[in-house]
Design a protein around this motif. Structure first.
Motif, PDB file in Angstrom:
ATOM      1  N   ALA A 140      73.315 -64.408 -23.785  1.00  7.76           N
ATOM      2  CA  ALA A 140      73.126 -62.757 -23.600  1.00  7.76           C
ATOM      3  C   ALA A 140      71.330 -63.104 -22.781  1.00  7.76           C
ATOM      4  O   ALA A 140      71.803 -61.011 -22.163  1.00  7.76           O
ATOM      5  CB  ALA A 140      72.259 -62.757 -25.008  1.00  7.76           C
ATOM      6  N   GLU A 141      71.389 -63.270 -21.999  1.00  4.56           N
ATOM      7  CA  GLU A 141      70.730 -63.061 -21.158  1.00  4.56           C
ATOM      8  C   GLU A 141      71.226 -62.650 -19.661  1.00  4.56           C
ATOM      9  O   GLU A 141      71.251 -61.940 -19.455  1.00  4.56           O
ATOM     10  CB  GLU A 141      69.544 -64.357 -20.798  1.00  4.56           C
ATOM     11  N   ILE A 142      72.107 -63.404 -19.280  1.00  8.10           N
ATOM     12  CA  ILE A 142      73.255 -63.688 -17.694  1.00  8.10           C
ATOM     13  C   ILE A 142      74.300 -62.041 -18.250  1.00  8.10           C
ATOM     14  O   ILE A 142      73.997 -61.613 -17.703  1.00  8.10           O
ATOM     15  CB  ILE A 142      74.306 -64.858 -18.058  1.00  8.10           C
ATOM     16  N   TRP A 143      74.734 -61.842 -19.677  1.00  3.27           N
ATOM     17  CA  TRP A 143      74.847 -60.544 -19.684  1.00  3.27           C
ATOM     18  C   TRP A 143      74.074 -58.878 -19.872  1.00  3.27           C
ATOM     19  O   TRP A 143      74.717 -58.162 -18.763  1.00  3.27           O
ATOM     20  CB  TRP A 143      75.435 -60.007 -21.375  1.00  3.27           C
ATOM     21  N   LEU A 144      73.438 -58.991 -19.945  1.00  2.00           N
ATOM     22  CA  LEU A 144      71.908 -58.456 -19.831  1.00  2.00           C
ATOM     23  C   LEU A 144      71.722 -58.002 -18.338  1.00  2.00           C
ATOM     24  O   LEU A 144      71.979 -56.982 -17.515  1.00  2.00           O
ATOM     25  CB  LEU A 144      70.548 -58.484 -20.569  1.00  2.00           C
ATOM     26  N   LEU A 145      71.586 -59.034 -17.375  1.00  2.00           N
ATOM     27  CA  LEU A 145      71.866 -59.131 -15.663  1.00  2.00           C
ATOM     28  C   LEU A 145      72.469 -58.533 -15.353  1.00  2.00           C
ATOM     29  O   LEU A 145      72.623 -57.685 -14.500  1.00  2.00           O
ATOM     30  CB  LEU A 145      71.651 -60.631 -15.968  1.00  2.00           C
TER      31      LEU A 145
END
Length: 134
Positions: A15-20
């Protein structure tokens, strides 16, 4: 239960990478400026906490209170600093929440000194005026 915890631990970086990636496509290089600025703030928070830790603990001990609250407050700030250094918006939000949650200080605890509660230290004392007549 272990599977659920494992899935949560795996879903968080995804989720962190997708949001970035989504924010990077929308804001471009401003996201990089944000991440570098927040990382510098997190580093500064850790450095300041490192220098203020000893003073807080000594002040708490000299006031006669238990130093656990000062230790937990410093640990909370260091964890928030580490979360700010990690690149990601979700970790930054968690760090801000950690920093905004108030900590009960010794003044708001149930054990107040008699002076803070407005009571006399000695109940046998009668206040009044004295005048000597010879």
């Amino acid at each position: 239960m272990r599977l659920l915890i494992g899935l949560i631990l795996l879903a968080f970086p995804v989720a962190e990478i997708w949001l970035l990636i989504e924010l990077g496509q929308q804001y471009g290089w401003w996201l990089l400026v944000y991440l570098v600025g927040i990382a510098l703030l997190g580093l500064r928070l850790i450095q300041d906490e490192k220098t203020l830790f000893t003073g807080r603990v000594l002040q708490t001990l000299s006031a006669g209170n238990h130093p656990v609250k000062a230790i937990f407050g410093s640990a909370r700030n260091i964890i928030a600093g580490v979360l700010l250094i990690l690149p990601g918006v979700i970790t930054d939000m968690i760090a801000v929440i950690l920093l905004l949650v108030p900590i009960k200080t010794s003044q708001t605890a149930n054990t107040q000194s008699p002076y803070q509660a407005g009571q006399a230290a000695n109940d046998d004392v009668i206040e009044g005026e004295f005048r000597r007549e010879d």
